[in-house]
Design a protein around this motif. Structure first.
Motif, PDB file in Angstrom:
ATOM      1  N   ILE A 154      -0.051  34.943 -47.776  1.00  0.00           N
ATOM      2  CA  ILE A 154       1.359  35.240 -48.030  1.00  0.00           C
ATOM      3  C   ILE A 154       1.517  36.283 -49.136  1.00  0.00           C
ATOM      4  O   ILE A 154       2.283  37.236 -48.991  1.00  0.00           O
ATOM      5  CB  ILE A 154       2.134  33.954 -48.410  1.00  0.00           C
ATOM      6  N   PHE A 155       0.790  36.108 -50.226  1.00  0.00           N
ATOM      7  CA  PHE A 155       0.850  37.061 -51.339  1.00  0.00           C
ATOM      8  C   PHE A 155      -0.558  37.565 -51.652  1.00  0.00           C
ATOM      9  O   PHE A 155      -1.548  37.081 -51.090  1.00  0.00           O
ATOM     10  CB  PHE A 155       1.445  36.374 -52.585  1.00  0.00           C
ATOM     11  N   LEU A 172       6.495  35.126 -42.835  1.00  0.00           N
ATOM     12  CA  LEU A 172       6.256  33.685 -42.735  1.00  0.00           C
ATOM     13  C   LEU A 172       7.470  32.994 -42.137  1.00  0.00           C
ATOM     14  O   LEU A 172       7.346  32.111 -41.275  1.00  0.00           O
ATOM     15  CB  LEU A 172       5.947  33.113 -44.119  1.00  0.00           C
ATOM     16  N   ASN A 173       8.645  33.398 -42.559  1.00  0.00           N
ATOM     17  CA  ASN A 173       9.879  32.814 -42.048  1.00  0.00           C
ATOM     18  C   ASN A 173      10.018  33.052 -40.542  1.00  0.00           C
ATOM     19  O   ASN A 173      10.408  32.153 -39.786  1.00  0.00           O
ATOM     20  CB  ASN A 173      11.078  33.399 -42.793  1.00  0.00           C
ATOM     21  N   ALA A 187       0.940  27.211 -45.324  1.00  0.00           N
ATOM     22  CA  ALA A 187       0.998  28.548 -45.927  1.00  0.00           C
ATOM     23  C   ALA A 187      -0.110  28.662 -46.960  1.00  0.00           C
ATOM     24  O   ALA A 187      -0.348  27.721 -47.720  1.00  0.00           O
ATOM     25  CB  ALA A 187       2.353  28.782 -46.586  1.00  0.00           C
ATOM     26  N   ILE A 188      -0.788  29.818 -46.991  1.00  0.00           N
ATOM     27  CA  ILE A 188      -1.891  29.975 -47.934  1.00  0.00           C
ATOM     28  C   ILE A 188      -1.985  31.417 -48.418  1.00  0.00           C
ATOM     29  O   ILE A 188      -1.615  32.348 -47.695  1.00  0.00           O
ATOM     30  CB  ILE A 188      -3.229  29.534 -47.290  1.00  0.00           C
ATOM     31  N   GLY A 189      -2.461  31.576 -49.640  1.00  0.00           N
ATOM     32  CA  GLY A 189      -2.746  32.914 -50.143  1.00  0.00           C
ATOM     33  C   GLY A 189      -1.823  33.372 -51.258  1.00  0.00           C
ATOM     34  O   GLY A 189      -0.673  33.731 -50.999  1.00  0.00           O
ATOM     35  N   SER A 206       3.238  22.713 -45.175  1.00  0.00           N
ATOM     36  CA  SER A 206       2.291  22.458 -46.242  1.00  0.00           C
ATOM     37  C   SER A 206       2.009  23.741 -47.003  1.00  0.00           C
ATOM     38  O   SER A 206       2.137  24.839 -46.455  1.00  0.00           O
ATOM     39  CB  SER A 206       0.988  21.899 -45.648  1.00  0.00           C
ATOM     40  N   VAL A 207       1.623  23.594 -48.256  1.00  0.00           N
ATOM     41  CA  VAL A 207       1.301  24.746 -49.104  1.00  0.00           C
ATOM     42  C   VAL A 207      -0.111  24.563 -49.654  1.00  0.00           C
ATOM     43  O   VAL A 207      -0.387  23.604 -50.372  1.00  0.00           O
ATOM     44  CB  VAL A 207       2.296  24.890 -50.267  1.00  0.00           C
TER      45      VAL A 207
END
Length: 239
Positions: A154-155, A172-173, A187-189, A206-207
């Motif tokens: 994600i980032f 992501l959305n 979500a990861i990163g 989940s994160v």
């Protein structure tokens, strides 16, 4: 173009992506909850014990050194401890050892899936989580019908060299609007306390994170903050 009618966000209308050598499936892997909450990724049994005792209910053991003398021992101890605590434990990469130890699930990347015996994982009853980088790989993962799909990165992240650019919260959305409740999602990163709320607002289940906890000055206090934002996902059932 004949018209501009916005983005198509229905999974049933998306292309069915096939790649030579990449596994596909007619049956789904064992399910896991749509909302697994906070999902730390750590590299030792000691970290697992510490974070589980702080309230974490979903966790991954990620040991990259395949030649490590105590590799199976680390996996075995982690599995036994997490079973006792009713915690979802995923093992990164080492799926045969995870099956041997009776883990809750395994996590594999796109390249790992080209070499893995995915039918062996399915028949063992273990959950399968899959890493993806963008819409194309997400649709590839859909054809495998895994237990969860990890969406990233994600980032910007310093944890590993990434082959792609950050997806960002906007993409992501969009992916969450396509997948809806068809799959459990992670979500990861590069997710930190100062940007995690924007990630959670997409509805992702989940994160996952590494350094956001393992390199924190005050681990106990930091885990508490993460759990307040992401939740713990509730207790698991290993059956």
């Amino acid at each position: 173009p004949f018209g501009h009618h916005g983005l198509n966000l229905e999974l049933k209308d998306m292309p069915y992506v096939l790649q030579q050598g990449f596994p596909v499936s007619k049956e789904s892997f064992a399910p896991c909850p749509l909302k697994m909450g906070l999902y730390p990724v750590v590299d030792s049994y000691e970290w697992i014990e510490r974070l589980v005792n702080l309230g974490v209910k979903t966790i991954q053991l990620r040991i990259k050194d395949k030649q490590r003398d105590d590799l199976y021992l680390q996996i075995q101890k982690s599995v036994e401890f997490c079973k006792q605590k009713n915690v979802r434990l995923f093992i990164d990469d080492h799926y045969e050892l995870a099956i041997k130890a009776g883990a809750y699930g395994v996590h594999l990347g796109m390249e790992d899936l080209l070499k893995a015996d995915v039918e062996k994982i399915r028949k063992s009853g273990l959950r399968l989580g899959v890493s993806t980088h963008g819409a194309y790989e997400t649709l590839k993962a859909v054809s495998l019908k895994p237990s969860y799909i990890a969406l990233g990165h994600i980032f910007e992240t310093q944890s590993k060299i990434m082959p792609s650019k950050p997806q960002g919260v906007y993409k992501l959305n969009l992916l969450m609007r396509i997948l809806k409740s068809a799959f459990s999602t992670v979500a990861i990163g590069g997710i930190k306390l100062d940007n995690v709320k924007s990630v959670v607002q997409t509805g992702v289940g989940s994160v996952a994170l590494i350094t956001g906890i393992t390199k924190a000055d005050d681990v106990d206090s930091t885990v508490k903050q993460w759990l307040e934002i992401c939740s713990d996902g509730g207790e698991s059932s290993w059956k």
